[in-house]
Design a protein around this motif. Structure first.
Motif, PDB file in Angstrom:
ATOM      1  N   LEU A  54      17.952 -37.886 -34.830  1.00 37.69           N
ATOM      2  CA  LEU A  54      17.150 -37.012 -33.971  1.00 37.69           C
ATOM      3  C   LEU A  54      16.898 -37.643 -32.601  1.00 37.69           C
ATOM      4  O   LEU A  54      16.095 -37.130 -31.820  1.00 37.69           O
ATOM      5  N   ARG A  55      17.577 -38.761 -32.347  1.00 42.33           N
ATOM      6  CA  ARG A  55      17.540 -39.459 -31.054  1.00 42.33           C
ATOM      7  C   ARG A  55      16.219 -40.172 -30.776  1.00 42.33           C
ATOM      8  O   ARG A  55      15.907 -40.455 -29.619  1.00 42.33           O
ATOM      9  N   ASP A  56      15.448 -40.466 -31.818  1.00 43.24           N
ATOM     10  CA  ASP A  56      14.325 -41.367 -31.632  1.00 43.24           C
ATOM     11  C   ASP A  56      14.874 -42.778 -31.470  1.00 43.24           C
ATOM     12  O   ASP A  56      15.785 -43.180 -32.198  1.00 43.24           O
ATOM     13  N   THR A  57      14.313 -43.538 -30.540  1.00 41.26           N
ATOM     14  CA  THR A  57      14.849 -44.862 -30.241  1.00 41.26           C
ATOM     15  C   THR A  57      13.817 -45.958 -30.482  1.00 41.26           C
ATOM     16  O   THR A  57      12.603 -45.707 -30.450  1.00 41.26           O
ATOM     17  N   ASN A  58      14.321 -47.157 -30.682  1.00 45.10           N
ATOM     18  CA  ASN A  58      13.469 -48.320 -30.856  1.00 45.10           C
ATOM     19  C   ASN A  58      14.224 -49.533 -30.334  1.00 45.10           C
ATOM     20  O   ASN A  58      15.470 -49.566 -30.398  1.00 45.10           O
ATOM     21  N   TYR A  59      13.483 -50.511 -29.812  1.00 39.61           N
ATOM     22  CA  TYR A  59      14.107 -51.661 -29.164  1.00 39.61           C
ATOM     23  C   TYR A  59      13.436 -52.962 -29.599  1.00 39.61           C
ATOM     24  O   TYR A  59      12.231 -53.003 -29.870  1.00 39.61           O
ATOM     25  N   ALA A  60      14.239 -54.017 -29.632  1.00 45.42           N
ATOM     26  CA  ALA A  60      13.667 -55.343 -29.796  1.00 45.42           C
ATOM     27  C   ALA A  60      12.824 -55.666 -28.569  1.00 45.42           C
ATOM     28  O   ALA A  60      13.138 -55.229 -27.457  1.00 45.42           O
ATOM     29  N   ASP A  61      11.772 -56.433 -28.777  1.00 42.88           N
ATOM     30  CA  ASP A  61      10.878 -56.772 -27.660  1.00 42.88           C
ATOM     31  C   ASP A  61      11.637 -57.458 -26.516  1.00 42.88           C
ATOM     32  O   ASP A  61      11.309 -57.269 -25.347  1.00 42.88           O
ATOM     33  N   SER A  62      12.648 -58.225 -26.862  1.00 36.87           N
ATOM     34  CA  SER A  62      13.377 -58.993 -25.854  1.00 36.87           C
ATOM     35  C   SER A  62      14.177 -58.131 -24.891  1.00 36.87           C
ATOM     36  O   SER A  62      14.552 -58.596 -23.810  1.00 36.87           O
ATOM     37  N   VAL A  63      14.441 -56.872 -25.262  1.00 33.32           N
ATOM     38  CA  VAL A  63      15.257 -56.013 -24.395  1.00 33.32           C
ATOM     39  C   VAL A  63      14.512 -54.765 -23.938  1.00 33.32           C
ATOM     40  O   VAL A  63      15.034 -53.987 -23.142  1.00 33.32           O
ATOM     41  N   LYS A  64      13.304 -54.592 -24.428  1.00 37.11           N
ATOM     42  CA  LYS A  64      12.537 -53.390 -24.102  1.00 37.11           C
ATOM     43  C   LYS A  64      12.352 -53.284 -22.593  1.00 37.11           C
ATOM     44  O   LYS A  64      12.000 -54.259 -21.928  1.00 37.11           O
ATOM     45  N   GLY A  65      12.612 -52.099 -22.062  1.00 35.42           N
ATOM     46  CA  GLY A  65      12.490 -51.877 -20.631  1.00 35.42           C
ATOM     47  C   GLY A  65      13.744 -52.199 -19.845  1.00 35.42           C
ATOM     48  O   GLY A  65      13.847 -51.862 -18.667  1.00 35.42           O
ATOM     49  N   ARG A  66      14.711 -52.855 -20.468  1.00 35.73           N
ATOM     50  CA  ARG A  66      15.962 -53.212 -19.792  1.00 35.73           C
ATOM     51  C   ARG A  66      17.171 -52.506 -20.402  1.00 35.73           C
ATOM     52  O   ARG A  66      18.131 -52.203 -19.701  1.00 35.73           O
ATOM     53  N   PHE A  67      17.153 -52.264 -21.695  1.00 34.12           N
ATOM     54  CA  PHE A  67      18.274 -51.644 -22.402  1.00 34.12           C
ATOM     55  C   PHE A  67      17.911 -50.217 -22.804  1.00 34.12           C
ATOM     56  O   PHE A  67      16.759 -49.925 -23.128  1.00 34.12           O
ATOM     57  N   THR A  68      18.924 -49.355 -22.827  1.00 32.74           N
ATOM     58  CA  THR A  68      18.740 -47.974 -23.277  1.00 32.74           C
ATOM     59  C   THR A  68      19.880 -47.596 -24.208  1.00 32.74           C
ATOM     60  O   THR A  68      21.055 -47.698 -23.840  1.00 32.74           O
ATOM     61  N   ILE A  69      19.531 -47.159 -25.399  1.00 33.69           N
ATOM     62  CA  ILE A  69      20.535 -46.700 -26.370  1.00 33.69           C
ATOM     63  C   ILE A  69      20.603 -45.181 -26.311  1.00 33.69           C
ATOM     64  O   ILE A  69      19.589 -44.501 -26.134  1.00 33.69           O
ATOM     65  N   SER A  70      21.808 -44.649 -26.443  1.00 40.45           N
ATOM     66  CA  SER A  70      21.997 -43.197 -26.463  1.00 40.45           C
ATOM     67  C   SER A  70      23.188 -42.878 -27.352  1.00 40.45           C
ATOM     68  O   SER A  70      23.932 -43.776 -27.758  1.00 40.45           O
ATOM     69  N   ASN A  76      31.305 -38.734 -31.329  1.00 45.83           N
ATOM     70  CA  ASN A  76      31.099 -39.807 -32.314  1.00 45.83           C
ATOM     71  C   ASN A  76      30.909 -41.149 -31.606  1.00 45.83           C
ATOM     72  O   ASN A  76      31.542 -42.156 -31.971  1.00 45.83           O
ATOM     73  N   ALA A  77      30.050 -41.147 -30.593  1.00 44.34           N
ATOM     74  CA  ALA A  77      29.888 -42.348 -29.779  1.00 44.34           C
ATOM     75  C   ALA A  77      28.416 -42.715 -29.633  1.00 44.34           C
ATOM     76  O   ALA A  77      27.538 -41.845 -29.589  1.00 44.34           O
ATOM     77  N   VAL A  78      28.194 -44.007 -29.544  1.00 45.50           N
ATOM     78  CA  VAL A  78      26.866 -44.529 -29.240  1.00 45.50           C
ATOM     79  C   VAL A  78      27.021 -45.523 -28.098  1.00 45.50           C
ATOM     80  O   VAL A  78      28.037 -46.221 -28.008  1.00 45.50           O
ATOM     81  N   TYR A  79      26.047 -45.535 -27.210  1.00 42.57           N
ATOM     82  CA  TYR A  79      26.133 -46.342 -25.997  1.00 42.57           C
ATOM     83  C   TYR A  79      24.923 -47.271 -25.872  1.00 42.57           C
ATOM     84  O   TYR A  79      23.862 -47.001 -26.439  1.00 42.57           O
ATOM     85  N   LEU A  80      25.115 -48.332 -25.113  1.00 45.75           N
ATOM     86  CA  LEU A  80      24.007 -49.226 -24.792  1.00 45.75           C
ATOM     87  C   LEU A  80      24.090 -49.557 -23.310  1.00 45.75           C
ATOM     88  O   LEU A  80      24.997 -50.277 -22.883  1.00 45.75           O
ATOM     89  N   GLN A  81      23.177 -48.998 -22.541  1.00 48.56           N
ATOM     90  CA  GLN A  81      23.075 -49.324 -21.126  1.00 48.56           C
ATOM     91  C   GLN A  81      22.189 -50.551 -20.993  1.00 48.56           C
ATOM     92  O   GLN A  81      21.042 -50.537 -21.443  1.00 48.56           O
ATOM     93  N   MET A  82      22.738 -51.591 -20.388  1.00 49.84           N
ATOM     94  CA  MET A  82      22.014 -52.855 -20.267  1.00 49.84           C
ATOM     95  C   MET A  82      21.814 -53.173 -18.793  1.00 49.84           C
ATOM     96  O   MET A  82      22.794 -53.341 -18.054  1.00 49.84           O
ATOM     97  N   ASN A  83      20.578 -53.219 -18.367  1.00 52.17           N
ATOM     98  CA  ASN A  83      20.228 -53.531 -16.987  1.00 52.17           C
ATOM     99  C   ASN A  83      19.459 -54.846 -16.921  1.00 52.17           C
ATOM    100  O   ASN A  83      18.909 -55.318 -17.919  1.00 52.17           O
ATOM    101  N   ASN A  84      19.429 -55.404 -15.713  1.00 54.64           N
ATOM    102  CA  ASN A  84      18.690 -56.661 -15.496  1.00 54.64           C
ATOM    103  C   ASN A  84      19.051 -57.700 -16.560  1.00 54.64           C
ATOM    104  O   ASN A  84      18.180 -58.302 -17.189  1.00 54.64           O
TER     105      ASN A  84
END
Length: 115
Positions: A54-70, A76-84
């Motif tokens: 249902l596209r609810d997301t959760n992140y490790a504290d070490s990447v919160k605010g910098r990474f985005t999963i979609s 049939n694809a999953v992505y990880l946008q990694m910034n900073n």
């Protein structure tokens, strides 16, 4: 058997960005929660981010605010946008179903953050 193919890694300077992609074969993708994991040399594999069907997301504290999963169920694809990105983000990144994996893993994609 499900096949997972990760791509998009590379060498990037601190503060840079990368977008990882994971293509998943098989019909179970759209109903599966998915996760991105990483394993640094000499360390255990760790969970980085998750996304439910249902596209609810959760992140490790070490990447919160910098990474985005979609995800894109049509592809049939999953992505990880990694910034900073930081040097401590250096690792091999993998995707898989979460919380229960598909029973096999892909080859991963190497991310190296270094100046």
């Amino acid at each position: 058997q499900v096949r997972l193919v990760e791509s998009g890694g590379g060498l990037v300077q601190p503060g840079g960005s990368l977008r990882l992609s994971c293509l998943v074969s098989g019909s179970m993708f759209s109903i599966s929660g998915m996760g991105w994991f990483r394993q640094a040399p000499g360390k255990q594999r760790e969970l980085v981010a998750t996304i439910t069907s249902l596209r609810d997301t959760n992140y490790a504290d070490s990447v919160k605010g910098r990474f985005t999963i979609s995800r894109d169920n049509a592809k049939n694809a999953v992505y990880l946008q990694m910034n900073n990105l930081k040097p401590e983000d250096t690792a091999v990144y993998y995707c898989n179903a979460y919380p229960s994996d598909f029973g096999s893993w892909g080859q991963g994609t190497q991310v190296t953050v270094s100046s």
